[in-house]
Design a protein around this motif. Structure first.
Motif, short mmCIF file in Angstrom:
data_model
loop_
_atom_site.label_atom_id
_atom_site.label_comp_id
_atom_site.label_asym_id
_atom_site.label_seq_id
_atom_site.Cartn_x
_atom_site.Cartn_y
_atom_site.Cartn_z
N GLY A 1 16.94 26.88 123.44
CA GLY A 1 17.22 27.53 122.16
C GLY A 1 18.61 27.23 121.63
N LEU A 2 18.72 27.25 120.31
CA LEU A 2 20.01 27.06 119.64
C LEU A 2 20.22 28.21 118.67
N LEU A 3 21.38 28.85 118.76
CA LEU A 3 21.79 29.88 117.81
C LEU A 3 23.07 29.43 117.12
N ALA A 4 23.14 29.61 115.82
CA ALA A 4 24.38 29.33 115.08
C ALA A 4 25.03 30.65 114.71
N LEU A 5 26.32 30.78 115.00
CA LEU A 5 27.06 32.00 114.73
C LEU A 5 28.24 31.69 113.82
N ASP A 6 28.49 32.56 112.85
CA ASP A 6 29.71 32.40 112.07
C ASP A 6 30.87 33.00 112.85
N GLY A 7 32.05 32.99 112.26
CA GLY A 7 33.24 33.43 112.98
C GLY A 7 33.23 34.90 113.39
N THR A 8 32.34 35.71 112.79
CA THR A 8 32.28 37.13 113.13
C THR A 8 31.25 37.42 114.20
N GLY A 9 30.46 36.41 114.59
CA GLY A 9 29.40 36.63 115.56
C GLY A 9 28.06 36.91 114.93
N ARG A 10 27.94 36.76 113.61
CA ARG A 10 26.67 36.96 112.92
C ARG A 10 25.79 35.73 113.12
N ILE A 11 24.51 35.94 113.40
CA ILE A 11 23.57 34.83 113.62
C ILE A 11 23.12 34.29 112.28
N VAL A 12 23.48 33.05 111.99
CA VAL A 12 23.17 32.45 110.69
C VAL A 12 22.07 31.39 110.80
N GLY A 13 21.63 31.06 112.01
CA GLY A 13 20.57 30.07 112.17
C GLY A 13 20.02 30.10 113.58
N ALA A 14 18.76 29.70 113.73
CA ALA A 14 18.12 29.65 115.04
C ALA A 14 17.02 28.59 115.00
N ASN A 15 16.87 27.87 116.11
CA ASN A 15 15.77 26.89 116.15
C ASN A 15 14.51 27.57 116.70
N ARG A 16 13.43 26.80 116.81
CA ARG A 16 12.14 27.37 117.22
C ARG A 16 12.23 28.06 118.57
N ALA A 17 12.89 27.37 119.52
CA ALA A 17 12.97 27.92 120.87
C ALA A 17 13.74 29.23 120.89
N ALA A 18 14.79 29.34 120.07
CA ALA A 18 15.56 30.57 120.01
C ALA A 18 14.73 31.70 119.39
N PHE A 19 13.98 31.38 118.33
CA PHE A 19 13.10 32.39 117.74
C PHE A 19 12.08 32.88 118.77
N ALA A 20 11.51 31.94 119.51
CA ALA A 20 10.50 32.31 120.50
C ALA A 20 11.09 33.15 121.63
N ALA A 21 12.32 32.80 122.05
CA ALA A 21 12.93 33.48 123.19
C ALA A 21 13.54 34.83 122.81
N LEU A 22 14.20 34.89 121.65
CA LEU A 22 14.98 36.08 121.30
C LEU A 22 14.34 36.95 120.24
N GLY A 23 13.46 36.37 119.39
CA GLY A 23 12.84 37.17 118.34
C GLY A 23 12.18 38.43 118.88
N PRO A 24 11.31 38.33 119.89
CA PRO A 24 10.67 39.53 120.43
C PRO A 24 11.63 40.43 121.20
N GLN A 25 12.82 39.92 121.53
CA GLN A 25 13.77 40.70 122.33
C GLN A 25 14.67 41.58 121.48
N THR A 26 14.61 41.44 120.14
CA THR A 26 15.47 42.24 119.27
C THR A 26 14.80 43.58 119.00
N ALA A 27 15.65 44.56 118.75
CA ALA A 27 15.13 45.90 118.51
C ALA A 27 14.28 45.96 117.25
N THR A 28 14.64 45.17 116.25
CA THR A 28 13.93 45.20 114.97
C THR A 28 12.99 44.02 114.80
#
Length: 683
Positions: free
Chosen positions: A239-266
């Motif tokens: 997985g790949l996550l892109a973060l801006d300087g504040t730590g906000r997630i501004v992009g994710a690849n397929r593997a990151a969506f698959a791995a982390l999408g279901p792991q988020t509270a929302t």
């Protein structure tokens, strides 16, 4: 019937499948696409003309608009071609509208491929061709094989096409990668391996595009492993996550969506903060990575406790001002083209330039107050302190950011050339002049910002002409008799004392006061409170440029770097890091990898004898050190600095070490040497 349906029987077969009179095993997606082909696109399955092929200007337009995308796709396409070309397949790259913008095929089959539309410029949208690999893949946004008679149009039923959509970081379709064969076995299961190979190539394309698109951001690479190895793993397919300087997630690849999408509270990944999803923040992640070469850092998801190991890539290509601050690209003469930013869109560059240094923070605060006012700015500081970087950041944060940024180093050109470079000239103005003349830097900067570096080296006669331009806002090129209006913001810089030059008659007093609206002093590297952070930033930037990955410092090398006076400032630091990265082995920079000048200067330069711990503290902490309590063995300045840092971080050794720019092991050794004992361990 599915594998065949030759001639006019194909249309009968399609309609029979749709009305249920033929119990053929056709995928629901194919049936749905057939219905769209008939009812939405009004296509006739018996139409026999070949697919439309673009040529000339239309094809060039499609290809030119996707130049960078094609660049990232070409490597994976070529690797895929080596795997399947000999088996009779071609590799085709289509844009999001279904136009083939790149193609790799067998030259022996060139005529047949052209006749079947498997060629550059062919149009494979579902609205034109009905059900087909490329077009249906775009509509469905998922990998698909369209095999033989699954094609809607009779003219395409000999083909077998396996297509995979290339998705962007927010799920948009960027294009399609397709592997097609003119002939293949009737059993569609024969295409399973080909589809998997195409999927692998698409993953490589998507990740390359992702890393390029988020080159201005931090990129976290995520791997999932059964046990901690202590070594950086190969995370190419993770997985790949892109973060801006504040730590906000501004992009994710397929593997990151698959791995982390279901792991988020929302269930929402994009625009969330990293700390809302996993048990760490960006700054904590970076602090763990700075001193550890080729090491993955563990983290867990807050929802579910899933364990990952990650590595971090720093911004590869920052906006010009930010990158110049990190790499010390001062003194470069050139023009930054207009139209690359909006007003204030790069104002963060000023903040990043300031870092954590109080003097730089004050400079940024003052300059932001005058950005919209007709006040000239004078930057003073030693060579290599990033004066041009600061000027570029001012330009990008101002309302003139849509205009050009034009720089001229007055000390870098012979006196005979400065005038023509600055004011330009008309054709035939002098022997050797260009036949069409030349617009000088003053006119090039119209609507933008003009940066004159080393203004103190400008010849006195040109100072008179420059003053006239500033007063009258118009330029008369050499050899011309007509003035041209001009409007620009002027920023000047020098490392010389202009008041001394004025007293010596080498600089016009009236021009000095015209330029000296706001004077800012840029501190030398050795004076900056955030020197440790700057050294790390330069190391990261140069390592990325050289393709070295994560490289750390040994404790001894870090001590040398922190004690050195850096007379060449960031420019010298940049060259030092380049050399050290080229020479070091094993992912760790040792003292012997550093330039001889730096090693030989230990203790010889101003500030070089100051302890590394003391140099890493803010000026206020150095001027007013914490006095050791009674019972501590050593009241020296270095011991006081160590105790001050420890107390500031409530005796958290990890954070105190990070603030001092040393690793925990070094801090523990120093604590033992100076007899410093944490309060909770004192007898």
């Amino acid at each position: 019937m599915l594998a065949g349906a030759p001639g006019g029987e194909h249309a009968e077969f399609v309609y029979a499948c749709l009305d249920g009179s033929t119990p053929a095993q056709v995928e629901p997606r194919i049936l749905t696409s057939w219905r769209r082909s008939i009812h939405t696109h009004s296509l006739d399955p018996e139409r026999l003309d070949p697919p439309r092929v673009l040529s000339g200007p239309d094809l060039r337009s499609h290809r030119e608009s996707t130049d960078r995308f094609r660049l990232f796709a070409r490597g994976p396409m070529e690797r895929l071609a080596t795997q399947i070309l000999d088996a009779g397949y071609i590799v085709l790259l289509a844009d999001a509208s279904g136009i083939a913008i790149d193609f790799i095929g067998n030259p022996v089959l060139d005529k047949e491929l052209r006749r079947n539309g498997l060629y550059l410029g062919s149009c494979w949208s579902e609205s034109e061709e009905g059900t087909n690999g490329v077009g249906t893949c775009i509509v469905e946004k998922t990998a698909i094989t369209v095999h033989h008679a699954e094609h809607f149009r009779q003219t395409n039923i000999a083909l077998s096409c396996s297509a995979v959509p290339i998705l962007g970081p927010t799920g948009e379709v960027l294009g399609v990668l397709d592997a097609s064969a003119l002939s293949s076995p009737d059993d569609r299961r024969s295409q399973h391996l080909v589809l998997q190979l195409v999927k692998g190539a698409v993953t490589a394309i998507e990740n390359a595009h992702f890393l390029d698109r988020f080159r201005h951001d931090w990129v976290v690479r995520i791997g999932s492993y059964g046990e901690w190895t202590g070594l950086a793993a190969d995370l190419t397919d993770d997985g790949l996550l892109a973060l801006d300087g504040t730590g906000r997630i501004v992009g994710a690849n397929r593997a990151a969506f698959a791995a982390l999408g279901p792991q988020t509270a929302t269930g929402r990944l994009l625009d969330g903060m990293l700390e809302e999803i996993v048990d760490t923040r960006l700054e904590d992640l970076l602090s763990q990575s700075f001193h550890r070469a080729d090491v993955a850092v563990p983290m867990r998801t807050l929802a579910g406790g899933k364990r990952f190991f990650v590595t971090v890539r720093s911004p590869r290509e920052r906006p010009a001002a930010v990158r110049a601050a990190v790499t010390g690209a001062a003194g470069v003469t050139g023009v930054v083209a207009p139209g690359r930013a909006t007003a204030g869109s790069s104002s963060f560059a000023l903040t990043e330039l300031a870092g954590a240094d109080p003097t730089m923070l004050r400079n940024v605060h003052q300059v932001t107050r005058v950005l919209g006012l007709p006040i000239a700015v004078m930057l003073q500081g030693e060579t290599g302190t990033g004066k041009e970087a600061f000027a570029k950041a001012m330009h990008e944060a101002s309302d003139r950011c849509q205009g050009p940024f034009v720089a001229l180093n007055c000390a870098a050109l012979p006196e005979t050339l400065i005038e023509s470079e600055l004011f330009g000239y008309k054709e035939g103005a002098f022997t050797g002049a260009r036949s069409k003349g030349m617009r000088g830097k003053l006119l090039q900067s119209d609507g933008g910002t003009l940066f004159l570096d080393e203004i103190g080296d400008m010849p006195i006669q040109l100072q008179t002409r420059l003053l006239r331009v500033l007063e009258e806002r118009e330029v008369v090129p050499l050899g011309a008799d007509k003035a041209v209006p001009v409007d620009f913001r002027l920023v000047c810089a020098t490392h010389r004392n202009l008041t001394d030059l004025v007293r010596a008659g080498e600089f016009r007093e009236d021009l000095y006061y015209r330029l000296n609206g706001l004077k800012l002093f840029l501190p030398a590297l050795r004076e900056r409170a955030d020197k440790a952070d700057l050294i790390r930033k330069v190391r990261v930037a140069e390592a990325v440029d050289m393709g070295r990955g994560t490289v750390g410092f040994s404790d001894d090398a870090w001590e040398v770097l922190m004690r050195y006076a850096w007379p060449g400032n960031i420019r010298e630091l940049r060259n030092c890091m380049r050399s050290a990265l080229a020479l070091c082995d094993g992912g760790v920079i040792e003292p012997e990898d550093l330039p001889p000048d730096i090693l030989s200067a230990r203790g010889a330069r101003d500030g070089a004898t100051k302890p590394a711990a003391e140099m890493a503290l803010p000026p206020a902490a150095r001027l007013q050190p914490t006095v050791p309590s009674a019972g501590y063995a050593d009241p020296s300045p270095e011991a006081q600095a160590l105790i001050g840092a420890l107390r500031a971080h409530y005796w958290n050794v990890t954070r105190a070490a990070a603030s001092l720019g040393i690793c925990r092991a070094t801090l523990y050794r120093k604590m033992e040497r100076f007899g410093i004992v944490p309060p909770n361990r004192a007898e």
